[in-house]
Design an enzyme around this catalytic site. Structure first.
Site, PDB file in Angstrom:
ATOM      1  N   ARG A  21       0.866  -1.221   0.034  1.00 56.27           N
ATOM      2  CA  ARG A  21      -0.088  -0.024   0.051  1.00 56.27           C
ATOM      3  C   ARG A  21       1.000   1.239  -0.063  1.00 56.27           C
ATOM      4  O   ARG A  21       1.814   1.525   0.872  1.00 56.27           O
ATOM      5  CB  ARG A  21      -0.997  -0.069   1.285  1.00 56.27           C
ATOM      6  CG  ARG A  21      -1.760  -1.282   1.217  1.00 56.27           C
ATOM      7  CD  ARG A  21      -3.040  -0.853   1.998  1.00 56.27           C
ATOM      8  NE  ARG A  21      -4.155   0.069   1.499  1.00 56.27           N
ATOM      9  CZ  ARG A  21      -5.068   0.677   2.225  1.00 56.27           C
ATOM     10  NH1 ARG A  21      -5.365   0.431   3.318  1.00 56.27           N
ATOM     11  NH2 ARG A  21      -5.881   1.639   1.705  1.00 56.27           N
ATOM     12  N   GLN A  63     -15.299   2.146   6.053  1.00 53.16           N
ATOM     13  CA  GLN A  63     -14.756   2.113   7.314  1.00 53.16           C
ATOM     14  C   GLN A  63     -15.599   2.705   8.576  1.00 53.16           C
ATOM     15  O   GLN A  63     -15.484   2.293   9.534  1.00 53.16           O
ATOM     16  CB  GLN A  63     -13.495   2.459   6.897  1.00 53.16           C
ATOM     17  CG  GLN A  63     -12.317   1.851   6.342  1.00 53.16           C
ATOM     18  CD  GLN A  63     -12.496   2.495   4.962  1.00 53.16           C
ATOM     19  OE1 GLN A  63     -13.340   2.835   4.453  1.00 53.16           O
ATOM     20  NE2 GLN A  63     -11.360   2.156   4.484  1.00 53.16           N
ATOM     21  N   ASP A  94      -2.734   9.639   6.523  1.00 55.39           N
ATOM     22  CA  ASP A  94      -1.994   8.649   6.098  1.00 55.39           C
ATOM     23  C   ASP A  94      -0.607   9.355   5.818  1.00 55.39           C
ATOM     24  O   ASP A  94       0.454   8.264   5.826  1.00 55.39           O
ATOM     25  CB  ASP A  94      -2.570   8.099   4.904  1.00 55.39           C
ATOM     26  CG  ASP A  94      -3.837   6.954   5.595  1.00 55.39           C
ATOM     27  OD1 ASP A  94      -4.916   7.725   5.506  1.00 55.39           O
ATOM     28  OD2 ASP A  94      -3.562   6.016   5.700  1.00 55.39           O
ATOM     29  N   ASN A 110      -5.448  11.863   3.490  1.00 51.10           N
ATOM     30  CA  ASN A 110      -6.093  10.807   4.147  1.00 51.10           C
ATOM     31  C   ASN A 110      -7.154  10.091   3.464  1.00 51.10           C
ATOM     32  O   ASN A 110      -7.328  10.394   2.260  1.00 51.10           O
ATOM     33  CB  ASN A 110      -6.815  11.738   5.420  1.00 51.10           C
ATOM     34  CG  ASN A 110      -7.380  10.755   6.523  1.00 51.10           C
ATOM     35  OD1 ASN A 110      -6.715   9.756   7.141  1.00 51.10           O
ATOM     36  ND2 ASN A 110      -8.545  11.020   6.825  1.00 51.10           N
ATOM     37  N   LYS A 111      -7.807   9.459   3.963  1.00 51.45           N
ATOM     38  CA  LYS A 111      -9.018   8.779   3.297  1.00 51.45           C
ATOM     39  C   LYS A 111     -10.001   9.428   2.210  1.00 51.45           C
ATOM     40  O   LYS A 111     -10.305  10.660   2.697  1.00 51.45           O
ATOM     41  CB  LYS A 111     -10.054   7.954   4.259  1.00 51.45           C
ATOM     42  CG  LYS A 111     -11.185   7.235   3.652  1.00 51.45           C
ATOM     43  CD  LYS A 111     -10.874   6.142   2.745  1.00 51.45           C
ATOM     44  CE  LYS A 111      -9.659   5.265   3.239  1.00 51.45           C
ATOM     45  NZ  LYS A 111      -9.146   4.541   2.010  1.00 51.45           N
TER      46      LYS A 111
HETATM   47  O1  MRU Z   1      -7.857   2.616   3.504  1.00 53.27           O
HETATM   48  P1  MRU Z   1      -7.500   2.724   4.972  1.00 53.27           P
HETATM   49  O2  MRU Z   1      -8.645   2.132   5.648  1.00 53.27           O
HETATM   50  O3  MRU Z   1      -6.535   1.945   5.620  1.00 53.27           O
HETATM   51  O4  MRU Z   1      -7.337   4.121   5.241  1.00 53.27           O
HETATM   52  C1  MRU Z   1      -7.258   4.618   6.651  1.00 53.27           C
HETATM   53  C2  MRU Z   1      -7.277   6.076   6.845  1.00 53.27           C
HETATM   54  O5  MRU Z   1      -7.392   6.933   5.906  1.00 53.27           O
HETATM   55  C3  MRU Z   1      -7.099   6.622   8.214  1.00 53.27           C
HETATM   56  O6  MRU Z   1      -7.793   7.651   8.326  1.00 53.27           O
HETATM   57  C4  MRU Z   1      -5.590   6.847   8.469  1.00 53.27           C
HETATM   58  O7  MRU Z   1      -4.871   5.592   8.270  1.00 53.27           O
HETATM   59  C5  MRU Z   1      -5.295   7.435   9.795  1.00 53.27           C
HETATM   60  S1  MRU Z   1      -6.185   6.548  11.081  1.00 53.27           S
HETATM   61  C6  MRU Z   1      -4.969   5.680  12.289  1.00 53.27           C
END
Ligand code: MRU
Length: 340
Positions: A75, A186, A227, A237-238
């Site tokens: 990832r 999520q 992230d 971020n997401k």
């Molecule tokens: O694709 P994901 O579910 O791994 O993405 C996660 C996020 O975007 C979270 O907001 C991010 O990792 C920070 S939370 C510890």
């Protein structure tokens, strides 16, 4: 680890036995969340160390480096993954630099020990972010939260959700509007499940409802994780975070990103340099409603998993070393330096 794909239907704990299984678990989001995949990758290297048939330290390091490459590639956006893998590799490289005669029987446990250290530190770091961040939360706040940033996304406690948990434990009365977080949901699957465990009141909203609630004065704070944060404070971020931050900023609602300093990537000047993962379009297309697919046969889709929120929309970034406010290009460097 908990198989996060199965929640909230089932809380299933699975065991992984090879580094290949760990790579696949990160890729298919059995484990997800920036700090959680970092820790998982570090333990993946410990499995690689066990699997390595090497007889020399040189070959052993080469095997670890090969495993590290596939873990990092699983990832690309969350920098915690590369950060954790590099941290473990550095311990082994430094040991060999100090003493080239170190025997393999001594190196293997060092990989596992560093992975465990990363995991243990993560819990403590989350608790500290919780304490700093809770000071920003007032009794009676309604908070919009995006994605899942709770215990599931880290080793334990949580980043943005950790702040909410700490504030709740301090006796503050909170209400969380949980963005469902399309396409992987999520929010509605994981964050809602966690909030239920903690007894924190919440309601799920679809992502496109956030603007309505922000504009009608029903929300006091917006909280999410990160992230990867570039040196100037742009926050990857997401997917959906950018739209949420825009709407909050437009309505004068404070926007807080909560992330450990391991999420800050000072090597990137701004967020346009952050690699954005594009995932399988079927995550968008495969969604069902009343047991039927919601998209026509043959439909195409795009699926960027993250977006970048420019620093001007971020009120503050909460780290384990304290709360960082603008100018982020100056203040992020100071807060990261405190780790050195
Ligand atoms: O694709 P994901 O579910 O791994 O993405 C996660 C996020 O975007 C979270 O907001 C991010 O990792 C920070 S939370 C510890």
């Amino acid at each position: 680890m908990i198989d996060q794909r199965r929640l909230p239907a089932a809380l299933e704990v699975i065991a992984l036995h090879t580094v290949g299984e760990v790579v696949e678990a990160i890729r298919n989001m059995t484990v997800r969340g920036a700090p959680a995949i970092g820790a998982a990758a570090a333990f993946g290297l410990a499995l690689a160390a066990n699997e390595s048939p090497a007889w020399s330290a040189e070959d052993f390091l080469a095997d670890l480096e090969t495993a590290a490459q596939s873990l990092k590639a699983s990832r690309p956006t969350a920098v915690n993954l590369a950060w954790a893998v590099d941290r473990v590799l550095t311990v082994i490289r430094e040991q060999l630099f100090k003493n080239q005669e170190t025997i393999l029987d001594d190196l293997r446990p060092m990989v596992l020990a560093e992975a465990q250290k990363i995991a243990d530190e993560d819990v403590e770091i989350n608790k500290r972010m919780g304490q700093y961040g809770a000071a920003l939360i007032e009794d009676g706040d309604t908070i919009i939260h995006h994605c899942n940033t709770g215990a599931l996304a880290v080793v334990d406690w949580g980043t943005a959700l950790g702040v909410i948990r700490t504030a709740h434990e301090q006796g503050k009365h909170l209400h969380v509007l949980v963005d469902e977080t399309r396409p992987r949901l999520q929010g509605s699957r994981l964050t809602a499940w966690e909030l239920g465990q903690y007894g924190i009141p919440y309601e799920i909203i679809s992502d496109n409802m956030a603007g309505y609630f922000l504009r009608s004065g029903q929300v006091q704070k917006v909280l999410f994780g990160a992230d990867r944060i570039s040196a100037n404070g742009d926050v990857a971020n997401k997917i959906g975070t950018y739209m949420l931050a825009l709407a909050a900023h437009e309505n004068g609602i404070p926007v807080y990103s909560v992330a450990p300093t391991s999420t800050i990537d000072l090597s990137l000047a701004n967020g346009s340099l952050i690699p954005i993962e594009e995932r399988d379009p079927d995550e968008v297309l495969g969604i069902q409603f009343h047991g039927e697919r919601v998209t026509p046969e043959g439909a195409r889709a795009r699926n960027p998993a993250f977006d970048v929120t420019p620093n001007r929309l971020i009120t503050a970034i909460v780290t384990e070393n304290g709360i960082v406010r603008p100018p982020f290009d100056v203040n992020l460097r100071k807060i990261v330096k405190r780790n050195l």
